[in-house]
Scaffold this motif. Structure first.
Motif, mmCIF file in Angstrom:
data_model
loop_
_atom_site.group_PDB
_atom_site.id
_atom_site.type_symbol
_atom_site.label_atom_id
_atom_site.label_comp_id
_atom_site.label_asym_id
_atom_site.label_seq_id
_atom_site.Cartn_x
_atom_site.Cartn_y
_atom_site.Cartn_z
ATOM 1 N N GLY A 249 0.802 -1.036 0.097
ATOM 2 C CA GLY A 249 -0.021 0.223 0.156
ATOM 3 C C GLY A 249 0.769 1.134 -0.012
ATOM 4 N N GLN A 250 2.133 1.147 0.571
ATOM 5 C CA GLN A 250 2.951 2.479 0.641
ATOM 6 C C GLN A 250 3.625 2.429 -0.825
ATOM 7 O OE1 GLN A 250 5.441 2.552 3.794
ATOM 8 N NE2 GLN A 250 7.015 3.911 3.098
ATOM 9 N N GLU A 251 3.712 1.508 -1.349
ATOM 10 C CA GLU A 251 4.600 1.502 -2.700
ATOM 11 C C GLU A 251 3.637 2.095 -3.536
ATOM 12 O OE1 GLU A 251 7.319 -1.331 -4.224
ATOM 13 O OE2 GLU A 251 7.723 -2.016 -2.215
ATOM 14 N N ILE A 252 2.042 1.548 -3.510
ATOM 15 C CA ILE A 252 1.091 1.934 -4.574
ATOM 16 C C ILE A 252 0.406 3.308 -4.174
ATOM 17 C CG2 ILE A 252 -0.968 1.156 -5.437
ATOM 18 C CD1 ILE A 252 -0.297 -1.843 -4.861
ATOM 19 N N ALA A 253 0.119 3.360 -2.843
ATOM 20 C CA ALA A 253 -0.545 4.941 -2.907
ATOM 21 C C ALA A 253 0.241 5.636 -1.993
ATOM 22 C CB ALA A 253 -1.869 4.502 -1.939
ATOM 23 N N GLY A 254 1.355 5.425 -1.314
ATOM 24 C CA GLY A 254 2.024 6.527 -0.761
ATOM 25 C C GLY A 254 1.288 6.742 0.575
ATOM 26 N N GLY A 255 1.536 7.894 1.129
ATOM 27 C CA GLY A 255 0.615 8.453 2.347
ATOM 28 C C GLY A 255 1.374 8.115 3.527
ATOM 29 N N GLY A 256 2.620 8.253 3.723
ATOM 30 C CA GLY A 256 3.458 8.221 4.692
ATOM 31 C C GLY A 256 3.869 7.154 5.066
ATOM 32 N N MET A 257 4.630 6.617 6.263
ATOM 33 C CA MET A 257 5.252 5.359 6.614
ATOM 34 C C MET A 257 3.854 4.509 7.118
ATOM 35 S SD MET A 257 7.915 3.857 6.509
ATOM 36 C CE MET A 257 9.297 5.149 6.467
ATOM 37 N N HIS A 258 3.989 3.329 6.283
ATOM 38 C CA HIS A 258 3.347 2.290 6.687
ATOM 39 C C HIS A 258 3.680 1.354 7.634
ATOM 40 C CE1 HIS A 258 0.230 2.830 3.085
ATOM 41 N NE2 HIS A 258 0.752 3.928 3.565
ATOM 42 N N ALA A 259 3.255 0.372 8.360
ATOM 43 C CA ALA A 259 3.862 -0.602 9.034
ATOM 44 C C ALA A 259 4.345 -1.586 8.368
ATOM 45 C CB ALA A 259 2.768 -1.176 9.966
ATOM 46 N N LYS A 260 5.467 -2.133 8.905
ATOM 47 C CA LYS A 260 5.839 -3.464 8.201
ATOM 48 C C LYS A 260 5.100 -4.496 7.859
ATOM 49 C CE LYS A 260 10.227 -1.815 6.936
ATOM 50 N NZ LYS A 260 10.476 -1.601 5.539
ATOM 51 N N VAL A 261 5.228 -5.340 6.862
ATOM 52 C CA VAL A 261 4.250 -6.442 6.667
ATOM 53 C C VAL A 261 5.072 -7.619 6.961
ATOM 54 C CG1 VAL A 261 3.058 -7.642 5.060
ATOM 55 C CG2 VAL A 261 2.907 -5.364 5.033
ATOM 56 N N GLU A 262 4.473 -8.677 7.905
ATOM 57 C CA GLU A 262 5.076 -9.938 8.103
ATOM 58 C C GLU A 262 4.540 -10.923 7.038
ATOM 59 O OE1 GLU A 262 4.417 -11.256 11.996
ATOM 60 O OE2 GLU A 262 6.092 -9.483 13.002
ATOM 61 N N THR A 263 5.252 -11.498 6.165
ATOM 62 C CA THR A 263 4.703 -12.225 4.889
ATOM 63 C C THR A 263 4.479 -13.588 5.808
ATOM 64 O OG1 THR A 263 7.115 -12.888 4.469
ATOM 65 C CG2 THR A 263 5.947 -10.825 3.264
ATOM 66 N N LEU A 264 2.916 -13.828 6.267
ATOM 67 C CA LEU A 264 2.524 -14.846 6.689
ATOM 68 C C LEU A 264 2.302 -16.200 5.389
ATOM 69 C CD1 LEU A 264 0.280 -13.637 9.623
ATOM 70 C CD2 LEU A 264 2.649 -14.392 9.556
ATOM 71 N N SER A 265 1.986 -15.494 4.349
ATOM 72 C CA SER A 265 1.506 -16.238 3.289
ATOM 73 C C SER A 265 1.961 -15.454 1.956
ATOM 74 C CB SER A 265 0.106 -16.817 3.235
ATOM 75 O OG SER A 265 -0.656 -15.753 2.843
ATOM 76 N N THR A 266 1.787 -16.042 0.879
ATOM 77 C CA THR A 266 1.788 -15.559 -0.541
ATOM 78 C C THR A 266 0.682 -14.869 -0.965
ATOM 79 O OG1 THR A 266 1.435 -17.535 -1.790
ATOM 80 C CG2 THR A 266 3.942 -17.072 -0.914
ATOM 81 N N ALA A 267 -0.429 -14.950 -0.361
ATOM 82 C CA ALA A 267 -1.438 -14.235 -0.521
ATOM 83 C C ALA A 267 -1.450 -12.821 -0.876
ATOM 84 C CB ALA A 267 -2.894 -14.634 0.478
ATOM 85 N N PHE A 268 -2.257 -12.632 -1.880
ATOM 86 C CA PHE A 268 -2.125 -11.001 -2.302
ATOM 87 C C PHE A 268 -2.350 -9.950 -1.035
ATOM 88 C CE2 PHE A 268 -4.093 -6.911 -3.863
ATOM 89 C CZ PHE A 268 -3.263 -6.535 -4.746
ATOM 90 N N ARG A 269 -3.410 -10.457 -0.191
ATOM 91 C CA ARG A 269 -4.022 -9.514 0.772
ATOM 92 C C ARG A 269 -2.715 -9.467 1.866
ATOM 93 N NH1 ARG A 269 -8.753 -7.809 2.928
ATOM 94 N NH2 ARG A 269 -8.820 -7.749 5.302
#
Length: 308
Positions: free
Chosen positions: A175-195
């Motif tokens: 979401g940060q790369e697509i829409a920007g809007g400040g610093m987003h929380a880091k994502v823990e990749t629990l799976s390969t699902a798009f969401r």
């Protein structure tokens, strides 16, 4: 833009305020269909200022005026009439408003005395503009919303407590790369699902993306687009993009369950014509609201519909 459905078609004698917070359907010259929700508020200050000889800058306003017809039409008609009030619709020397009549063959530019104590002027604004269908006939739930300021950036998530267990790797929120809007929380990749590529705030609240970076895929102009796998957010020519003639992009709303046409998000805004892609018919400064699911799907964010 021409209205196609009038919710008060047979309601003769209603005041303009009856249209406040009401929705009509309309089409423009290019054949795009919209659903428009209006705000209609009376402006007594505009009437008082004009009676004092001050008309001010009205270039950014859309207004209508209600007046007594026997004060304007030489007594030929009785009752009241409502007409559009252009930005330059006044004569300061004679202290009259100059309306623009949208029907009939007489008094197309009625001159309305400012001294009339039964004048009523209303400010008309668009609260929401929903794209229903394009010139090709498809229907979508896309909403173009003109906002006054970008949405506040979500607060970073607190640092996790130390643990001896192995943690999933933390990655940048898409979401940060697509829409920007400040610093987003880091994502823990629990799976390969798009969401799972998006932080919790984006998953809950969706994304706001400038309409200048959103394109509609034209099936007559190019083959069905698709995304590369395992190369990050953007499809690029260097990475072997399926559509090398397009700049860096992401295909969304592309699933069989998606409503409306396939959409292409551009990494960088551009006004250039891109083969196979159509620009969104939104006003400058508009954004498109998306929700995060198996893909990004256009939707409406009700809190933003109150901004104009």
């Amino acid at each position: 833009m021409q209205p196609s459905i009038n919710p008060f078609r047979n309601a003769k004698g209603l005041w303009p305020s009856a249209y406040d917070d009401k929705t009509i359907s309309a089409t423009n010259k290019e054949g795009w269909w919209f659903e428009i929700t209006l705000s209609v508020k009376e402006s007594p200050k505009t009437v008082r200022d004009a009676q004092a000889g001050y008309f001010g800058d009205r270039s950014n306003k859309t207004q209508v005026i209600v007046y007594r017809t026997n004060r304007v039409h030489q007594g030929k008609y009785h009752g009241r009439h409502c007409v559009f009030l252009p930005a330059d619709g006044y004569d300061k020397d004679e202290k009259v408003w100059i309306g623009l009549n949208s029907w009939g063959l007489s008094e197309m530019r009625p001159r309305i005395p400012c001294a009339d104590d039964e004048l009523h002027i209303y400010d008309v604004t668009i609260k929401s503009l929903v794209l229903l269908a394009g010139s090709g006939g498809y229907r979508t739930n896309m909403t173009c919303v003109k906002v006054l300021a970008p949405a506040p950036a979500p607060a970073p998530a607190p640092a996790p407590a130390p643990s001896r267990k192995r943690k999933p790797s933390a990655e940048t929120c898409w979401g940060q790369e697509i829409a920007g809007g400040g610093m987003h929380a880091k994502v823990e990749t629990l799976s390969t699902a798009f969401r799972q590529k998006f932080c919790p705030a984006c998953q809950r609240g969706g994304l706001l993306i400038p309409a200048s970076r959103v394109r509609v895929h034209d099936p007559l102009g190019s083959a069905a687009p698709f995304n590369q796998h395992g190369v990050g957010v953007w499809n690029t020519a260097e990475g072997g993009a399926p559509s090398p003639l397009w700049p860096a992009h992401r295909v969304v709303n592309q699933l069989c369950s998606s409503v409306g046409p396939k959409l292409v998000l551009l990494r960088d805004p551009t006004t250039a014509t891109i083969p196979g892609l159509l620009a969104m018919p939104c006003a400058p400064g508009s954004v498109i609201a998306f929700r995060v699911g198996r893909t990004l799907q256009p939707t409406a964010l009700p809190p933003l519909l109150l901004k104009s």
